[in-house]
Design an enzyme around this catalytic site. Structure first.
Site, PDB file in Angstrom:
ATOM      1  N   TYR A 169      -2.456  -1.121  10.294  1.00 53.34           N
ATOM      2  CA  TYR A 169      -2.381  -1.236   8.839  1.00 53.34           C
ATOM      3  C   TYR A 169      -1.049  -0.702   8.324  1.00 53.34           C
ATOM      4  O   TYR A 169      -0.374  -1.346   7.509  1.00 53.34           O
ATOM      5  CB  TYR A 169      -3.545  -0.469   8.217  1.00 53.34           C
ATOM      6  CG  TYR A 169      -3.732  -0.693   6.733  1.00 53.34           C
ATOM      7  CD1 TYR A 169      -4.474  -1.774   6.263  1.00 53.34           C
ATOM      8  CD2 TYR A 169      -3.183   0.170   5.796  1.00 53.34           C
ATOM      9  CE1 TYR A 169      -4.665  -1.985   4.906  1.00 53.34           C
ATOM     10  CE2 TYR A 169      -3.352  -0.034   4.442  1.00 53.34           C
ATOM     11  CZ  TYR A 169      -4.100  -1.115   3.999  1.00 53.34           C
ATOM     12  OH  TYR A 169      -4.274  -1.327   2.659  1.00 53.34           O
ATOM     13  N   SER A 214       0.869  -1.179   0.000  1.00 56.04           N
ATOM     14  CA  SER A 214       0.000   0.000   0.000  1.00 56.04           C
ATOM     15  C   SER A 214       0.897   1.216   0.000  1.00 56.04           C
ATOM     16  O   SER A 214       2.079   1.136   0.379  1.00 56.04           O
ATOM     17  CB  SER A 214      -0.891   0.007   1.246  1.00 56.04           C
ATOM     18  OG  SER A 214      -1.529   1.265   1.414  1.00 56.04           O
TER      19      SER A 214
END
Length: 262
Positions: A157, A144
């Protein structure tokens, strides 16, 4: 064009969103597919049938829980048993939870780390022996933009995705003298069910329409003000499977509308 006919690919978290977009592009180049993910049994069966019909490849599904190492190992073994090989592993499955560090539920931290980071290790660990035996392989980790930069309230995350990039680099170095590569793709905002939940939450908290909330989300980080598409990510994954990408090792490739260019 990248010819993947005769090769087999396993894409985790591929019954929707980014994973499905990548799976479709791999199938479009001739790869047999092992899908993974949760969902209605009827929907998944129809998805496998439609992909097989559309692309003329074999398609199966394995419902392994990506938080359980033994199920990940069994899924890799099932792919190898079904197709006689596993050439491409796309570690895509992921979950999200948003909260400040001092209010982050411990069980949600553990779940995010297990699925977003540890599952990448377990899948790679299980797939590499077969790739080494056959002398060719591609491991593609969907990290990401949050593997490169941080955002508030996303500690688990961000930590997991930074870890995925680190793991990608170590794996690539260990395989540097082989025909097996490992690289990471780092998307910005992609309109997936996971991101849609964040848009809906923003709309509710700010009393905005869903469309307004989507634009606000994009304008905060993504200069292009447009979502990355699963199809674009799939095409990048196909490129990483090509011989042209044979000496790309340990890369963290952004597709983020300019987010990390700022």
């Amino acid at each position: 064009m990248t010819n993947l006919k005769g090769k087999a690919a396993l894409v985790t978290g591929s019954t929707s969103g980014i994973g499905l977009g990548i799976a479709r592009q791999l199938a479009g180049q001739g790869a047999d597919l092992m899908l993974n993910g949760f969902g209605d049994a009827g929907y998944i069966a129809e998805l496998c049938r439609s992909l097989s019909t559309e692309f003329g490849v074999r398609v199966a599904h394995n419902g392994a829980d990506m938080s359980k190492p033994e199920e990940i190992e069994a899924m890799v073994a099932a792919a190898e048993a079904a197709y006689g090989r596993l050439d491409v592993l796309v570690n895509n499955a992921g979950i999200q939870h948003v909260a400040p560090v001092d209010a982050f539920p411990v069980e949600r931290w553990d779940a995010v780390i297990a699925i977003n980071l540890s599952a990448v290790f377990h899948g790679t660990r299980a797939a590499l022996p077969g790739m080494k035996a056959r002398g060719w392989g591609r491991v593609i980790n969907i990290a990401s933009v949050h593997g490169l930069v941080a955002s508030v309230n996303k500690s688990a995350y961000v930590a997991a995705k930074h870890g995925v990039i680190g793991l990608t680099k170590v794996t690539a170095l260990e395989l540097a003298e082989t025909n097996i590569t490992c690289n990471a793709i780092c998307p910005g905002w992609v309109l997936t069910p996971l991101v849609q939940k964040q848009i809906d939450a923003l709309a509710a908290s700010r009393n905005l329409s869903v469309e307004e909330a989507g634009r606000e989300l994009l304008s905060e980080k993504q200069p292009s003000k447009s979502f990355v598409t699963p199809e674009q990510l799939g095409e990048l994954a196909v490129f990483l499977c090509s011989e042209a990408a044979g000496n790309m090792r340990g890369a963290a490739l952004t597709m983020d509308g300019g987010w990390t260019a700022q």
